[in-house]
Design a protein around this motif. Structure first.
Motif, mmCIF file in Angstrom:
data_model
loop_
_atom_site.group_PDB
_atom_site.id
_atom_site.type_symbol
_atom_site.label_atom_id
_atom_site.label_comp_id
_atom_site.label_asym_id
_atom_site.label_seq_id
_atom_site.Cartn_x
_atom_site.Cartn_y
_atom_site.Cartn_z
ATOM 1 N N GLU A 27 0.823 -1.204 0.000
ATOM 2 C CA GLU A 27 0.000 0.000 0.000
ATOM 3 C C GLU A 27 0.864 1.264 0.000
ATOM 4 N N LYS A 28 2.038 1.176 0.651
ATOM 5 C CA LYS A 28 2.912 2.334 0.748
ATOM 6 C C LYS A 28 3.781 2.514 -0.486
ATOM 7 N N HIS A 29 4.330 1.388 -1.013
ATOM 8 C CA HIS A 29 5.313 1.484 -2.089
ATOM 9 C C HIS A 29 4.766 1.092 -3.466
ATOM 10 N N ARG A 30 3.798 0.197 -3.524
ATOM 11 C CA ARG A 30 3.249 -0.250 -4.812
ATOM 12 C C ARG A 30 1.723 -0.364 -4.720
ATOM 13 N N PRO A 31 1.031 0.746 -4.522
ATOM 14 C CA PRO A 31 -0.433 0.691 -4.365
ATOM 15 C C PRO A 31 -1.142 0.121 -5.599
ATOM 16 N N GLU A 32 -0.566 0.341 -6.803
ATOM 17 C CA GLU A 32 -1.199 -0.193 -8.010
ATOM 18 C C GLU A 32 -1.146 -1.711 -8.037
ATOM 19 N N PHE A 33 -0.046 -2.297 -7.483
ATOM 20 C CA PHE A 33 0.045 -3.750 -7.397
ATOM 21 C C PHE A 33 -0.989 -4.299 -6.422
ATOM 22 N N LEU A 34 -1.111 -3.632 -5.277
ATOM 23 C CA LEU A 34 -2.052 -4.101 -4.263
ATOM 24 C C LEU A 34 -3.480 -4.091 -4.794
ATOM 25 N N SER A 35 -3.830 -3.067 -5.548
ATOM 26 C CA SER A 35 -5.179 -2.980 -6.109
ATOM 27 C C SER A 35 -5.447 -4.136 -7.071
ATOM 28 N N GLU A 36 -4.483 -4.433 -7.946
ATOM 29 C CA GLU A 36 -4.660 -5.532 -8.905
ATOM 30 C C GLU A 36 -4.692 -6.878 -8.203
ATOM 31 N N PHE A 37 -3.833 -7.041 -7.180
ATOM 32 C CA PHE A 37 -3.824 -8.303 -6.437
ATOM 33 C C PHE A 37 -5.172 -8.550 -5.774
ATOM 34 N N LYS A 38 -5.742 -7.501 -5.196
ATOM 35 C CA LYS A 38 -7.050 -7.645 -4.548
ATOM 36 C C LYS A 38 -8.136 -8.004 -5.560
ATOM 37 N N ASN A 39 -8.064 -7.416 -6.748
ATOM 38 C CA ASN A 39 -9.043 -7.738 -7.795
ATOM 39 C C ASN A 39 -8.979 -9.211 -8.173
ATOM 40 N N ILE A 40 -7.740 -9.740 -8.266
ATOM 41 C CA ILE A 40 -7.570 -11.154 -8.631
ATOM 42 C C ILE A 40 -8.085 -12.048 -7.515
ATOM 43 N N VAL A 41 -7.761 -11.691 -6.271
ATOM 44 C CA VAL A 41 -8.187 -12.506 -5.132
ATOM 45 C C VAL A 41 -9.704 -12.532 -5.000
#
Length: 304
Positions: free
Chosen positions: A281-295
């Motif tokens: 969330e702090k360093h790669r928020p775009e990754f976290l958003s995509e990971f949550k979408n996949i999960v």
């Protein structure tokens, strides 16, 4: 590990219907819904009328006793049949007696008769020397239509018949398939099934994209209204590429699906870890958003 269950723990399974049918006065049967004028004017209603006139009731209506008035019965299934019998002046009907009043379950899993299943039924009746006129009257169609249905699979290869045996598709679809050689019929049918589209327009487009050498009559030029020879040639090329792409996807689908399922499980663990989630969330928020979408995907198959 399986756990032993003693005979005393098994509960008795209650029978949902009486083991024998009962003959009831139609006036004692109360419908739970009204039949409108539109329904009575429908082709289905006319078919049921013709069938009852010709061969009688095939499937008995389902009723249950009215708990408040034991001398009357609630009609759970068979409203059109009962309505037809009333119009024909019948006073009695053979019924199946249900022990509960769950009317919503009877048509929930209804299976419509496919054209090929209907063809087999008609062909078998004709083989048993049932007069064609009698069969036609029972189905509320003319003899010419009956013969067309009876010969529906003539010129269609066995593999296609097996593929379409439970599919609801127009009769004209078979007329178009009949213009192709067997191997092309199979390819075209697979395209229909993969697209879940059995319309005449779609199968005609497949025919337009079929090479001349794969037609039954190789000498007759293909013609489609509003399309030039050049457009038909381009359609052939595009359809060939589409089939190749679909074959490639089918070959790798299982493996890709497995990889995505495993990846989804791994990402669920990552996102579920508070420390990793906080870092992303702090360093790669775009990754976290995509990971949550996949999960959060409920299926690995794309939404309609």
């Amino acid at each position: 590990m399986n756990r032993y269950v003693g005979p005393d723990a098994l509960r008795e399974v209650l029978q949902a219907f009486s083991s024998e049918t009962v003959v009831l006065e139609i006036q004692t049967i109360l419908p739970v819904r009204a039949i409108g004028k539109t329904v009575k004017a429908s082709h289905k209603y006319q078919q049921i009328t013709s069938s009852i006139k010709e061969i009688g009731i095939v499937e008995p209506p389902v009723v249950c006793r009215d708990k408040q008035r034991p001398e009357t019965y609630l009609l759970l299934d068979g409203h059109l049949r009962i309505e037809v019998l009333k119009e024909l002046g019948r006073t009695q009907v053979e019924c199946i007696l249900s022990h509960d009043d769950e009317a919503f379950t009877y048509n929930k899993r209804i299976s419509r008769l496919s054209p090929i299943q209907e063809q087999r039924m008609i062909a078998k009746a004709i083989e048993r020397n049932v007069p064609k006129e009698k069969v036609a009257r029972a189905l509320n169609i003319n003899t010419r239509s009956l013969l067309r249905k009876a010969t529906l699979v003539d010129g269609i290869c066995e593999e296609v018949v097996a593929l379409l045996k439970d599919k609801i598709c127009p009769l004209a679809t078979f007329d178009v398939l009949r213009k192709m050689i067997p191997i092309r019929q199979i390819e075209a049918t697979e395209l229909l099934i993969n697209a879940n589209n059995y319309s005449v327009g779609y199968v005609s487009a497949i025919l337009a994209g079929t090479p001349q050498t794969q037609l039954v009559d190789t000498a007759a030029p293909k013609k489609m209204k509003g399309m030039t020879a050049e457009a038909l040639s381009r359609m052939e090329s595009e359809l060939a590429r589409l089939q190749q792409a679909m074959t490639s996807i089918q070959d790798t689908y299982g493996q890709d699906h497995l990889h995505l399922t495993v990846a989804r499980g791994y990402l669920a663990k990552l996102v579920g870890n508070p420390r990793i989630a906080k870092y992303l969330e702090k360093h790669r928020p775009e990754f976290l958003s995509e990971f949550k979408n996949i999960v959060e995907m409920t299926s690995t198959i794309g939404a309609d």
